[in-house]
Design a protein around this motif. Structure first.
Motif, PDB file in Angstrom:
ATOM      1  N   LYS A   1       0.837  -1.199   0.000  1.00 31.12           N
ATOM      2  CA  LYS A   1       0.000   0.000   0.000  1.00 31.12           C
ATOM      3  C   LYS A   1       0.879   1.259   0.000  1.00 31.12           C
ATOM      4  O   LYS A   1       0.593   2.221  -0.720  1.00 31.12           O
ATOM      5  N   ARG A   2       1.953   1.260   0.794  1.00 28.42           N
ATOM      6  CA  ARG A   2       2.837   2.423   0.841  1.00 28.42           C
ATOM      7  C   ARG A   2       3.488   2.651  -0.522  1.00 28.42           C
ATOM      8  O   ARG A   2       3.693   3.800  -0.935  1.00 28.42           O
ATOM      9  N   ALA A   3       3.806   1.575  -1.225  1.00 31.80           N
ATOM     10  CA  ALA A   3       4.395   1.707  -2.561  1.00 31.80           C
ATOM     11  C   ALA A   3       3.386   2.328  -3.529  1.00 31.80           C
ATOM     12  O   ALA A   3       3.747   3.179  -4.353  1.00 31.80           O
ATOM     13  N   ARG A   4       2.117   1.894  -3.433  1.00 29.87           N
ATOM     14  CA  ARG A   4       1.076   2.486  -4.290  1.00 29.87           C
ATOM     15  C   ARG A   4       0.917   3.972  -3.978  1.00 29.87           C
ATOM     16  O   ARG A   4       0.784   4.800  -4.886  1.00 29.87           O
ATOM     17  N   GLN A   5       0.906   4.303  -2.691  1.00 28.01           N
ATOM     18  CA  GLN A   5       0.744   5.699  -2.293  1.00 28.01           C
ATOM     19  C   GLN A   5       1.918   6.547  -2.773  1.00 28.01           C
ATOM     20  O   GLN A   5       1.736   7.691  -3.194  1.00 28.01           O
ATOM     21  N   ALA A   6       3.123   5.977  -2.705  1.00 26.69           N
ATOM     22  CA  ALA A   6       4.314   6.717  -3.127  1.00 26.69           C
ATOM     23  C   ALA A   6       4.254   7.040  -4.613  1.00 26.69           C
ATOM     24  O   ALA A   6       4.667   8.134  -5.034  1.00 26.69           O
ATOM     25  N   ILE A   7       3.740   6.121  -5.419  1.00 25.67           N
ATOM     26  CA  ILE A   7       3.619   6.363  -6.861  1.00 25.67           C
ATOM     27  C   ILE A   7       2.651   7.517  -7.125  1.00 25.67           C
ATOM     28  O   ILE A   7       2.939   8.419  -7.923  1.00 25.67           O
ATOM     29  N   LYS A   8       1.509   7.511  -6.445  1.00 22.52           N
ATOM     30  CA  LYS A   8       0.527   8.587  -6.617  1.00 22.52           C
ATOM     31  C   LYS A   8       1.105   9.926  -6.157  1.00 22.52           C
ATOM     32  O   LYS A   8       0.945  10.950  -6.823  1.00 22.52           O
ATOM     33  N   ARG A   9       1.780   9.906  -5.013  1.00 30.26           N
ATOM     34  CA  ARG A   9       2.335  11.137  -4.451  1.00 30.26           C
ATOM     35  C   ARG A   9       3.421  11.699  -5.356  1.00 30.26           C
ATOM     36  O   ARG A   9       3.503  12.902  -5.565  1.00 30.26           O
ATOM     37  N   ARG A  10       4.251  10.820  -5.902  1.00 32.43           N
ATOM     38  CA  ARG A  10       5.313  11.276  -6.793  1.00 32.43           C
ATOM     39  C   ARG A  10       4.737  11.932  -8.048  1.00 32.43           C
ATOM     40  O   ARG A  10       5.204  12.987  -8.480  1.00 32.43           O
ATOM     41  N   ALA A  11       3.706  11.328  -8.610  1.00 26.64           N
ATOM     42  CA  ALA A  11       3.080  11.899  -9.810  1.00 26.64           C
ATOM     43  C   ALA A  11       2.522  13.288  -9.519  1.00 26.64           C
ATOM     44  O   ALA A  11       2.671  14.219 -10.325  1.00 26.64           O
ATOM     45  N   ARG A  12       1.903  13.436  -8.368  1.00 21.81           N
ATOM     46  CA  ARG A  12       1.336  14.722  -7.976  1.00 21.81           C
ATOM     47  C   ARG A  12       2.444  15.750  -7.758  1.00 21.81           C
ATOM     48  O   ARG A  12       2.357  16.889  -8.221  1.00 21.81           O
ATOM     49  N   ASN A  13       3.514  15.345  -7.075  1.00 26.00           N
ATOM     50  CA  ASN A  13       4.611  16.266  -6.791  1.00 26.00           C
ATOM     51  C   ASN A  13       5.341  16.698  -8.054  1.00 26.00           C
ATOM     52  O   ASN A  13       5.754  17.854  -8.161  1.00 26.00           O
ATOM     53  N   VAL A  14       5.497  15.786  -9.008  1.00 26.36           N
ATOM     54  CA  VAL A  14       6.161  16.139 -10.266  1.00 26.36           C
ATOM     55  C   VAL A  14       5.345  17.205 -10.990  1.00 26.36           C
ATOM     56  O   VAL A  14       5.896  18.188 -11.495  1.00 26.36           O
ATOM     57  N   GLY A  15       4.040  17.031 -11.025  1.00 23.46           N
ATOM     58  CA  GLY A  15       3.181  18.012 -11.689  1.00 23.46           C
ATOM     59  C   GLY A  15       3.218  19.361 -11.009  1.00 23.46           C
ATOM     60  O   GLY A  15       3.287  20.405 -11.671  1.00 23.46           O
ATOM     61  N   MET A  16       3.175  19.352  -9.685  1.00 22.05           N
ATOM     62  CA  MET A  16       3.200  20.621  -8.950  1.00 22.05           C
ATOM     63  C   MET A  16       4.550  21.312  -9.092  1.00 22.05           C
ATOM     64  O   MET A  16       4.616  22.537  -9.194  1.00 22.05           O
ATOM     65  N   GLY A  17       5.620  20.529  -9.116  1.00 31.80           N
ATOM     66  CA  GLY A  17       6.939  21.120  -9.302  1.00 31.80           C
ATOM     67  C   GLY A  17       7.084  21.753 -10.662  1.00 31.80           C
ATOM     68  O   GLY A  17       7.691  22.827 -10.807  1.00 31.80           O
ATOM     69  N   SER A  18       6.507  21.136 -11.669  1.00 34.18           N
ATOM     70  CA  SER A  18       6.542  21.682 -13.020  1.00 34.18           C
ATOM     71  C   SER A  18       5.767  22.998 -13.082  1.00 34.18           C
ATOM     72  O   SER A  18       6.233  23.977 -13.686  1.00 34.18           O
ATOM     73  N   MET A  19       4.602  23.033 -12.443  1.00 33.73           N
ATOM     74  CA  MET A  19       3.800  24.254 -12.416  1.00 33.73           C
ATOM     75  C   MET A  19       4.563  25.376 -11.703  1.00 33.73           C
ATOM     76  O   MET A  19       4.595  26.519 -12.175  1.00 33.73           O
ATOM     77  N   TYR A  20       5.206  25.024 -10.594  1.00 38.08           N
ATOM     78  CA  TYR A  20       5.987  25.986  -9.814  1.00 38.08           C
ATOM     79  C   TYR A  20       7.091  26.612 -10.677  1.00 38.08           C
ATOM     80  O   TYR A  20       7.231  27.832 -10.739  1.00 38.08           O
ATOM     81  N   ARG A  21       7.845  25.763 -11.371  1.00 38.30           N
ATOM     82  CA  ARG A  21       8.936  26.258 -12.208  1.00 38.30           C
ATOM     83  C   ARG A  21       8.413  27.115 -13.363  1.00 38.30           C
ATOM     84  O   ARG A  21       9.045  28.113 -13.736  1.00 38.30           O
ATOM     85  N   THR A  22       7.257  26.756 -13.912  1.00 35.58           N
ATOM     86  CA  THR A  22       6.671  27.523 -15.007  1.00 35.58           C
ATOM     87  C   THR A  22       6.335  28.944 -14.562  1.00 35.58           C
ATOM     88  O   THR A  22       6.645  29.913 -15.267  1.00 35.58           O
ATOM     89  N   PHE A  23       5.726  29.085 -13.386  1.00 40.69           N
ATOM     90  CA  PHE A  23       5.357  30.409 -12.897  1.00 40.69           C
ATOM     91  C   PHE A  23       6.588  31.257 -12.601  1.00 40.69           C
ATOM     92  O   PHE A  23       6.606  32.463 -12.879  1.00 40.69           O
ATOM     93  N   VAL A  24       7.637  30.622 -12.064  1.00 45.32           N
ATOM     94  CA  VAL A  24       8.874  31.361 -11.778  1.00 45.32           C
ATOM     95  C   VAL A  24       9.526  31.804 -13.083  1.00 45.32           C
ATOM     96  O   VAL A  24       9.996  32.945 -13.201  1.00 45.32           O
ATOM     97  N   LYS A  25       9.534  30.923 -14.092  1.00 45.61           N
ATOM     98  CA  LYS A  25      10.141  31.260 -15.372  1.00 45.61           C
ATOM     99  C   LYS A  25       9.412  32.417 -16.047  1.00 45.61           C
ATOM    100  O   LYS A  25      10.050  33.253 -16.712  1.00 45.61           O
ATOM    101  N   ARG A  26       8.104  32.474 -15.909  1.00 49.83           N
ATOM    102  CA  ARG A  26       7.348  33.573 -16.521  1.00 49.83           C
ATOM    103  C   ARG A  26       7.832  34.915 -15.990  1.00 49.83           C
ATOM    104  O   ARG A  26       7.970  35.883 -16.743  1.00 49.83           O
TER     105      ARG A  26
END
Length: 87
Positions: free
Chosen positions: A9-34
């Motif tokens: 279960k922790r492995a499944r949760q880690a996969i979901k959390r990583r996907a969410r964090n990657v997306g949020m990190g990308s959004m963060y970098r996009t706003f800073v780059k603008r």
């Protein structure tokens, strides 16, 4: 490899959390780059609007633990000082 049901279960949760964090990190970098690109272009009005849009995003990522609080404060401070220095 996960053996117990808890570790599976922790492995499944880690996969979901990583996907969410990657997306949020990308959004963060996009706003800073603008903001950075607007500053480099010399467009103060665009830089100010981009900065106002970026600040809540930076704070949100800081609150979620994606970015350290000191790094967020440092980035906001540096961007703001560069915008104010524009003629």
């Amino acid at each position: 490899m996960a053996n117990t049901s808890q570790s599976k279960k922790r492995a499944r949760q880690a996969i979901k959390r990583r996907a969410r964090n990657v997306g949020m990190g990308s959004m963060y970098r996009t706003f800073v780059k603008r903001v950075v690109y607007a500053i480099e272009a010399g467009d103060k009005a665009a830089a100010e609007t981009a900065f106002k849009e970026a600040v809540p995003v930076i704070d949100k990522m800081c609150g979620k633990g994606l970015v350290h609080a000191n790094k967020a404060a440092r980035q906001k401070s540096r961007m703001n000082s560069r915008i104010r220095a524009m003629a």
